[in-house]
Write a protein that holds these residues in place. Structure first.
Motif, PDB file in Angstrom:
ATOM      1  N   THR A 151    -112.184  70.363 -19.063  1.00  0.00           N
ATOM      2  CA  THR A 151    -111.115  70.260 -20.053  1.00  0.00           C
ATOM      3  C   THR A 151    -111.484  71.006 -21.334  1.00  0.00           C
ATOM      4  O   THR A 151    -110.660  71.726 -21.902  1.00  0.00           O
ATOM      5  CB  THR A 151    -110.803  68.784 -20.360  1.00  0.00           C
ATOM      6  OG1 THR A 151    -110.395  68.143 -19.151  1.00  0.00           O
ATOM      7  CG2 THR A 151    -109.706  68.644 -21.382  1.00  0.00           C
ATOM      8  N   GLN A 209    -109.532  74.179 -22.915  1.00  0.00           N
ATOM      9  CA  GLN A 209    -109.042  74.167 -24.298  1.00  0.00           C
ATOM     10  C   GLN A 209    -109.447  75.432 -25.058  1.00  0.00           C
ATOM     11  O   GLN A 209    -108.678  75.941 -25.868  1.00  0.00           O
ATOM     12  CB  GLN A 209    -109.583  72.955 -25.052  1.00  0.00           C
ATOM     13  CG  GLN A 209    -108.761  71.715 -24.866  1.00  0.00           C
ATOM     14  CD  GLN A 209    -109.243  70.597 -25.752  1.00  0.00           C
ATOM     15  OE1 GLN A 209    -110.320  70.054 -25.522  1.00  0.00           O
ATOM     16  NE2 GLN A 209    -108.467  70.249 -26.743  1.00  0.00           N
ATOM     17  N   GLN A 223    -103.722  73.776 -27.383  1.00  0.00           N
ATOM     18  CA  GLN A 223    -105.055  73.192 -27.272  1.00  0.00           C
ATOM     19  C   GLN A 223    -105.090  71.682 -27.516  1.00  0.00           C
ATOM     20  O   GLN A 223    -105.829  70.977 -26.843  1.00  0.00           O
ATOM     21  CB  GLN A 223    -106.026  73.909 -28.213  1.00  0.00           C
ATOM     22  CG  GLN A 223    -106.356  75.302 -27.721  1.00  0.00           C
ATOM     23  CD  GLN A 223    -107.261  76.064 -28.654  1.00  0.00           C
ATOM     24  OE1 GLN A 223    -107.561  75.624 -29.756  1.00  0.00           O
ATOM     25  NE2 GLN A 223    -107.701  77.230 -28.206  1.00  0.00           N
ATOM     26  N   ALA A 228    -103.790  69.748 -24.368  1.00  0.00           N
ATOM     27  CA  ALA A 228    -104.429  70.034 -23.079  1.00  0.00           C
ATOM     28  C   ALA A 228    -105.111  68.821 -22.448  1.00  0.00           C
ATOM     29  O   ALA A 228    -104.868  68.533 -21.271  1.00  0.00           O
ATOM     30  CB  ALA A 228    -105.402  71.203 -23.201  1.00  0.00           C
TER      31      ALA A 228
END
Length: 102
Positions: A17, A21, A29, A32
């Protein structure tokens, strides 16, 4: 952007993750992490990894294979497509009944 494998092995989803981002436009971002978790819970998340056969078979591939196996074990609902020559899959083809190498 580089993917930090040291952090990825202990917490693969968070590392993935964080990497995503960094690579997406800044406008997306913030959302996300929650989007990724929501898609994972709904079993609508697909991770596509291409080019494993481009990795060094002794230096890089074993660590990536460990990351993929850990991610699969911790999040069995995550669908993954791993594209590479089957000879370079480092045991990833036979994880369980849902795994297949084509």
């Amino acid at each position: 952007h580089e993917f930090n494998l040291k952090d990825a092995i202990s917490d693969p989803l968070s590392a993935l993750t964080a990497f995503i981002q960094k690579t997406i436009p800044s406008i997306f971002q913030k959302q996300a992490p929650s989007t990724i978790l929501s898609a994972l819970k709904q079993k609508k998340l697909i991770l596509i990894l291409d080019g494993l056969d481009d990795l060094h078979p002794e230096k890089e591939l074993p660590r990536i294979a460990e990351f993929i196996k850990t991610l699969h074990k911790l999040h069995p609902g995550l669908l993954m497509v791993v594209a590479a020559n089957p000879h370079y899959m480092n045991g990833l083809c036979h994880q369980d009944e849902r795994s297949a190498c084509l």
